[in-house]
Design a protein around this motif. Structure first.
Motif, PDB file in Angstrom:
ATOM      1  N   PHE A   1       0.817  -1.206   0.000  1.00 34.90           N
ATOM      2  CA  PHE A   1       0.000   0.000   0.000  1.00 34.90           C
ATOM      3  C   PHE A   1       0.851   1.256   0.000  1.00 34.90           C
ATOM      4  N   ALA A   2       2.037   1.177   0.512  1.00 36.90           N
ATOM      5  CA  ALA A   2       2.923   2.337   0.569  1.00 36.90           C
ATOM      6  C   ALA A   2       3.743   2.487  -0.710  1.00 36.90           C
ATOM      7  N   ASP A   3       3.421   1.709  -1.727  1.00 39.20           N
ATOM      8  CA  ASP A   3       4.119   1.761  -3.026  1.00 39.20           C
ATOM      9  C   ASP A   3       5.593   1.384  -2.926  1.00 39.20           C
ATOM     10  N   PHE A   4       5.920   0.458  -2.058  1.00 40.94           N
ATOM     11  CA  PHE A   4       7.284  -0.039  -1.937  1.00 40.94           C
ATOM     12  C   PHE A   4       7.346  -1.460  -2.462  1.00 40.94           C
ATOM     13  N   SER A   5       8.437  -1.783  -3.122  1.00 42.30           N
ATOM     14  CA  SER A   5       8.784  -3.185  -3.337  1.00 42.30           C
ATOM     15  C   SER A   5       9.572  -3.602  -2.102  1.00 42.30           C
ATOM     16  N   TYR A   6       9.819  -4.879  -1.942  1.00 49.87           N
ATOM     17  CA  TYR A   6      10.637  -5.312  -0.800  1.00 49.87           C
ATOM     18  C   TYR A   6      12.012  -4.668  -0.871  1.00 49.87           C
TER      19      TYR A   6
ATOM     20  N   LEU B   1      11.769  -0.889  -0.039  1.00 57.72           N
ATOM     21  CA  LEU B   1      11.621  -0.646   1.393  1.00 57.72           C
ATOM     22  C   LEU B   1      12.933  -0.901   2.108  1.00 57.72           C
ATOM     23  N   ALA B   2      13.634  -1.969   1.737  1.00 62.31           N
ATOM     24  CA  ALA B   2      14.925  -2.277   2.372  1.00 62.31           C
ATOM     25  C   ALA B   2      15.912  -1.132   2.164  1.00 62.31           C
ATOM     26  N   GLU B   3      15.928  -0.559   0.975  1.00 57.48           N
ATOM     27  CA  GLU B   3      16.837   0.562   0.701  1.00 57.48           C
ATOM     28  C   GLU B   3      16.447   1.792   1.515  1.00 57.48           C
ATOM     29  N   ALA B   4      15.143   2.061   1.632  1.00 62.31           N
ATOM     30  CA  ALA B   4      14.681   3.199   2.430  1.00 62.31           C
ATOM     31  C   ALA B   4      15.009   3.000   3.909  1.00 62.31           C
ATOM     32  N   VAL B   5      14.833   1.774   4.404  1.00 60.41           N
ATOM     33  CA  VAL B   5      15.136   1.467   5.804  1.00 60.41           C
ATOM     34  C   VAL B   5      16.632   1.617   6.067  1.00 60.41           C
ATOM     35  N   THR B   6      17.450   1.109   5.154  1.00 63.38           N
ATOM     36  CA  THR B   6      18.906   1.230   5.308  1.00 63.38           C
ATOM     37  C   THR B   6      19.311   2.708   5.340  1.00 63.38           C
ATOM     38  N   ALA B   7      18.744   3.508   4.448  1.00 69.80           N
ATOM     39  CA  ALA B   7      19.066   4.947   4.429  1.00 69.80           C
ATOM     40  C   ALA B   7      18.640   5.601   5.741  1.00 69.80           C
ATOM     41  N   ASP B   8      17.463   5.230   6.252  1.00 70.54           N
ATOM     42  CA  ASP B   8      16.984   5.774   7.520  1.00 70.54           C
ATOM     43  C   ASP B   8      17.920   5.389   8.663  1.00 70.54           C
ATOM     44  N   LEU B   9      18.339   4.142   8.701  1.00 72.68           N
ATOM     45  CA  LEU B   9      19.221   3.668   9.775  1.00 72.68           C
ATOM     46  C   LEU B   9      20.597   4.316   9.706  1.00 72.68           C
ATOM     47  N   ARG B  10      21.079   4.596   8.523  1.00 67.17           N
ATOM     48  CA  ARG B  10      22.417   5.178   8.368  1.00 67.17           C
ATOM     49  C   ARG B  10      22.457   6.639   8.798  1.00 67.17           C
ATOM     50  N   LYS B  11      21.289   7.268   8.964  1.00 71.55           N
ATOM     51  CA  LYS B  11      21.235   8.651   9.453  1.00 71.55           C
ATOM     52  C   LYS B  11      21.592   8.738  10.933  1.00 71.55           C
ATOM     53  N   GLU B  12      21.432   7.621  11.645  1.00 72.48           N
ATOM     54  CA  GLU B  12      21.718   7.615  13.074  1.00 72.48           C
ATOM     55  C   GLU B  12      23.215   7.752  13.295  1.00 72.48           C
ATOM     56  N   LYS B  13      23.586   8.711  14.089  1.00 72.44           N
ATOM     57  CA  LYS B  13      25.008   8.983  14.327  1.00 72.44           C
ATOM     58  C   LYS B  13      25.661   7.930  15.219  1.00 72.44           C
ATOM     59  N   ARG B  14      24.903   7.377  16.158  1.00 70.73           N
ATOM     60  CA  ARG B  14      25.523   6.488  17.145  1.00 70.73           C
ATOM     61  C   ARG B  14      25.855   5.101  16.613  1.00 70.73           C
ATOM     62  N   HIS B  15      25.036   4.544  15.728  1.00 66.02           N
ATOM     63  CA  HIS B  15      25.273   3.197  15.193  1.00 66.02           C
ATOM     64  C   HIS B  15      24.920   3.158  13.711  1.00 66.02           C
TER      65      HIS B  15
END
Length: 93
Positions: free
Chosen positions: A15-20, A23-37
């Protein structure tokens, strides 16, 4: 501490117009924004395994990032389970 998947909710990926993979690429980009880990990421296999039920748990940071990317409230897709592990202090070896 781990997050477990709530069955039946992964259809939000479609429904969010993501393929698997998307979504994995978006999640990875989101996680890489975190400075601590910044080293943690997410693969399309992880998303696929959650969607098909092959996996029932996921790292809490990854779970939170998936929910952020899908723009759903925290805890909507995953539930965090804490385990109390008794210490061995004071016991004979």
């Amino acid at each position: 501490e781990k997050s477990t998947h709530k069955p039946g909710k992964v259809q939000l990926v479609e429904f969010a117009d993501f393929s698997y993979r998307g979504l994995a690429e978006a999640v990875t980009a989101d996680l890489r924004k975190e400075k601590r880990h910044p080293r943690i990421g997410c693969s399309h296999t992880t998303i696929s395994n959650l969607a098909t039920g092959k996996s029932s748990w996921i790292h809490p940071r990854r779970a939170a990032a998936i929910e952020r990317c899908l723009k759903v409230p925290r805890g909507h897709l995953f539930r965090v389970e804490l385990f109390n592990v008794p210490s061995n202090k004071g016991t004979a070896a």
